[in-house]
Design a protein around this motif. Sequence first.
Motif, PDB file in Angstrom:
ATOM      1  N   GLU A   1       0.841  -1.192   0.000  1.00  0.00           N
ATOM      2  CA  GLU A   1       0.000   0.000   0.000  1.00  0.00           C
ATOM      3  C   GLU A   1       0.883   1.252   0.000  1.00  0.00           C
ATOM      4  N   VAL A   2       0.425   2.293  -0.705  1.00  0.00           N
ATOM      5  CA  VAL A   2       1.155   3.560  -0.788  1.00  0.00           C
ATOM      6  C   VAL A   2       0.159   4.706  -0.646  1.00  0.00           C
ATOM      7  N   LEU A   3       0.504   5.670   0.205  1.00  0.00           N
ATOM      8  CA  LEU A   3      -0.289   6.890   0.316  1.00  0.00           C
ATOM      9  C   LEU A   3       0.237   7.882  -0.702  1.00  0.00           C
ATOM     10  N   SER A   4      -0.554   8.142  -1.723  1.00  0.00           N
ATOM     11  CA  SER A   4      -0.146   9.055  -2.790  1.00  0.00           C
ATOM     12  C   SER A   4      -1.042  10.285  -2.761  1.00  0.00           C
ATOM     13  N   PRO A   5      -0.657  11.357  -3.480  1.00  0.00           N
ATOM     14  CA  PRO A   5      -1.490  12.568  -3.492  1.00  0.00           C
ATOM     15  C   PRO A   5      -2.914  12.326  -3.969  1.00  0.00           C
ATOM     16  N   GLU A   6      -3.126  11.240  -4.723  1.00  0.00           N
ATOM     17  CA  GLU A   6      -4.450  10.952  -5.261  1.00  0.00           C
ATOM     18  C   GLU A   6      -5.333  10.190  -4.272  1.00  0.00           C
ATOM     19  N   HIS A   7      -4.762   9.766  -3.146  1.00  0.00           N
ATOM     20  CA  HIS A   7      -5.506   8.947  -2.201  1.00  0.00           C
ATOM     21  C   HIS A   7      -5.585   9.625  -0.838  1.00  0.00           C
ATOM     22  N   ASP A   8      -6.679   9.404  -0.170  1.00  0.00           N
ATOM     23  CA  ASP A   8      -6.849   9.839   1.202  1.00  0.00           C
ATOM     24  C   ASP A   8      -6.345   8.743   2.129  1.00  0.00           C
ATOM     25  N   LEU A   9      -5.905   9.127   3.340  1.00  0.00           N
ATOM     26  CA  LEU A   9      -5.432   8.121   4.278  1.00  0.00           C
ATOM     27  C   LEU A   9      -6.462   7.031   4.502  1.00  0.00           C
ATOM     28  N   MET A  10      -7.738   7.382   4.565  1.00  0.00           N
ATOM     29  CA  MET A  10      -8.766   6.379   4.833  1.00  0.00           C
ATOM     30  C   MET A  10      -8.888   5.364   3.702  1.00  0.00           C
ATOM     31  N   ASP A  11      -8.490   5.743   2.487  1.00  0.00           N
ATOM     32  CA  ASP A  11      -8.484   4.773   1.384  1.00  0.00           C
ATOM     33  C   ASP A  11      -7.486   3.658   1.661  1.00  0.00           C
ATOM     34  N   VAL A  12      -6.339   4.022   2.238  1.00  0.00           N
ATOM     35  CA  VAL A  12      -5.340   3.025   2.611  1.00  0.00           C
ATOM     36  C   VAL A  12      -5.766   2.279   3.867  1.00  0.00           C
ATOM     37  N   TRP A  13      -6.251   3.013   4.832  1.00  0.00           N
ATOM     38  CA  TRP A  13      -6.610   2.474   6.149  1.00  0.00           C
ATOM     39  C   TRP A  13      -7.685   1.394   6.048  1.00  0.00           C
ATOM     40  N   ASN A  14      -8.589   1.539   5.079  1.00  0.00           N
ATOM     41  CA  ASN A  14      -9.642   0.541   4.873  1.00  0.00           C
ATOM     42  C   ASN A  14      -9.488  -0.184   3.537  1.00  0.00           C
ATOM     43  N   SER A  15      -8.255  -0.254   3.060  1.00  0.00           N
ATOM     44  CA  SER A  15      -7.983  -0.962   1.811  1.00  0.00           C
ATOM     45  C   SER A  15      -8.200  -2.464   1.998  1.00  0.00           C
ATOM     46  N   GLY A  16      -8.207  -3.178   0.887  1.00  0.00           N
ATOM     47  CA  GLY A  16      -8.335  -4.623   0.967  1.00  0.00           C
ATOM     48  C   GLY A  16      -7.248  -5.252   1.810  1.00  0.00           C
ATOM     49  N   TYR A  17      -6.024  -4.699   1.729  1.00  0.00           N
ATOM     50  CA  TYR A  17      -4.916  -5.226   2.522  1.00  0.00           C
ATOM     51  C   TYR A  17      -5.235  -5.146   4.011  1.00  0.00           C
ATOM     52  N   TYR A  18      -5.665  -3.968   4.473  1.00  0.00           N
ATOM     53  CA  TYR A  18      -5.940  -3.800   5.896  1.00  0.00           C
ATOM     54  C   TYR A  18      -7.155  -4.607   6.333  1.00  0.00           C
ATOM     55  N   GLN A  19      -8.175  -4.677   5.500  1.00  0.00           N
ATOM     56  CA  GLN A  19      -9.345  -5.469   5.858  1.00  0.00           C
ATOM     57  C   GLN A  19      -8.977  -6.944   6.004  1.00  0.00           C
ATOM     58  N   ASP A  20      -8.203  -7.458   5.059  1.00  0.00           N
ATOM     59  CA  ASP A  20      -7.792  -8.864   5.129  1.00  0.00           C
ATOM     60  C   ASP A  20      -6.915  -9.125   6.350  1.00  0.00           C
ATOM     61  N   LEU A  21      -6.012  -8.181   6.654  1.00  0.00           N
ATOM     62  CA  LEU A  21      -5.124  -8.338   7.800  1.00  0.00           C
ATOM     63  C   LEU A  21      -5.925  -8.371   9.095  1.00  0.00           C
ATOM     64  N   ARG A  22      -6.846  -7.425   9.251  1.00  0.00           N
ATOM     65  CA  ARG A  22      -7.655  -7.397  10.475  1.00  0.00           C
ATOM     66  C   ARG A  22      -8.505  -8.658  10.610  1.00  0.00           C
ATOM     67  N   LYS A  23      -9.121  -9.061   9.528  1.00  0.00           N
ATOM     68  CA  LYS A  23      -9.973 -10.246   9.559  1.00  0.00           C
ATOM     69  C   LYS A  23      -9.159 -11.487   9.934  1.00  0.00           C
ATOM     70  N   SER A  24      -7.962 -11.618   9.372  1.00  0.00           N
ATOM     71  CA  SER A  24      -7.136 -12.791   9.667  1.00  0.00           C
ATOM     72  C   SER A  24      -6.675 -12.797  11.116  1.00  0.00           C
ATOM     73  N   LEU A  25      -6.456 -11.617  11.698  1.00  0.00           N
ATOM     74  CA  LEU A  25      -6.084 -11.553  13.107  1.00  0.00           C
ATOM     75  C   LEU A  25      -7.254 -11.941  14.006  1.00  0.00           C
ATOM     76  N   ILE A  26      -8.425 -11.458  13.670  1.00  0.00           N
ATOM     77  CA  ILE A  26      -9.615 -11.804  14.454  1.00  0.00           C
ATOM     78  C   ILE A  26      -9.855 -13.310  14.417  1.00  0.00           C
ATOM     79  N   GLU A  27      -9.633 -13.915  13.252  1.00  0.00           N
ATOM     80  CA  GLU A  27      -9.883 -15.354  13.075  1.00  0.00           C
ATOM     81  C   GLU A  27      -8.693 -16.204  13.508  1.00  0.00           C
ATOM     82  N   LYS A  28      -7.624 -15.569  14.011  1.00  0.00           N
ATOM     83  CA  LYS A  28      -6.404 -16.267  14.447  1.00  0.00           C
ATOM     84  C   LYS A  28      -5.768 -17.068  13.312  1.00  0.00           C
ATOM     85  N   LYS A  29      -5.829 -16.517  12.091  1.00  0.00           N
ATOM     86  CA  LYS A  29      -5.247 -17.167  10.923  1.00  0.00           C
ATOM     87  C   LYS A  29      -4.147 -16.319  10.271  1.00  0.00           C
TER      88      LYS A  29
END
Length: 356
Positions: A288-316
């Motif tokens: 993930e990269v924060l670029s001038p075209e993106h808002d921080l929240m676009d990165v913060w709730n990107s697919g990468y972060y969603q998958d990471l959080r979900k995998s932590l919750i599921e202990k996977k």
Amino acid sequence: MTGMNNSQLNDQEYSLGRVVLQSSPKTIFIQAAGPCNASCAFCSRGPQYEMFDLEDHRRRFERNLYPYIAKAQTLILTGSGEFLRLAEAREILKFFDTEFPEVEKCFSTNGSSLVPWACEKIVSSPSGYTIHVSLHASNAFLHKLMTRMDNFSQIVENIRYLKGLRSGAGSPRVNLIFVATTLNIEDLPDFVRLAAELKADRVICYYNYIYVPAQKYLSCFFKQGLTNRILDTAQKLAGELGMQIDLPPRFSQKEYPKLDTCREPFSQIMFDAQGRVLPCDASEDCYEVLSPEHDLMDVWNSGYYQDLRKSLIEKKCPCLGHCLRANPSIVNDFKSHVIHRGRQGEKIDILWGDNF
């Protein structure tokens, strides 16, 4: 939304196991790299390192990052080297203190840069500060062995000067950092004594990460029994001296803390000078990269972060197989002592040798 309200919402969303967050990060790391006058035995710094440039940083991120710094609880100016040795160090401190006076600030230093002007500026700041002083030894000989610097006495005097400026138990908080290796682990109790003498707020001890093969046998993984005994001694001594201390997990414990959902991908984010993202210092590769075209929240709730959080919750989550903070019991696996970024697809045990 104020920083306090944002932090409360973030806590609530974490406790509810939210994967997509309305709150922005409580803690924002900016990689503020500077010149380095040390050559630490366990260093991660490569030959090319981009120095922090305030004007360039403002041009890149004032629109899409700075509004979220204003809502954060803590801003950490981290990165390799000493940002206080940059020519514009005064301007950097002034800018972030003026723009975000209510946001706590934190940075790490080897202590050589805590010269009088910097100490006085920090103490007079409207912001609360926490300073991590990476010292790693209680005496000049061992300090030089660990850092290749010959200025231990001056660093100690810098800490004394800073603490002397502080009124009561307020800002800045000064924590002494001890990266534990096979070279210095036996010095940890004396390091606790030094911290108490200097009236430091806390001792924080980590195991070193292995970045390159030459660092392999610096790891306390190869002196487990000795390390456990020293950690026990240091903990007991800290209690006797009234010193707060954070220690890494012991090896071969009968029980470890119950596996919980790692907090970091829900509450913090790290950016380098180009806007490249990491969820934490022990993470695997993140693209993930924060670029001038993106808002921080676009990165913060990107697919990468969603998958990471979900995998932590599921202990996977793969992090559970090598991160001591996410899973303290993994201390007994050699992979937990090797940095994993840039090594995806490699078999760590084979790469580093399995004849321990």
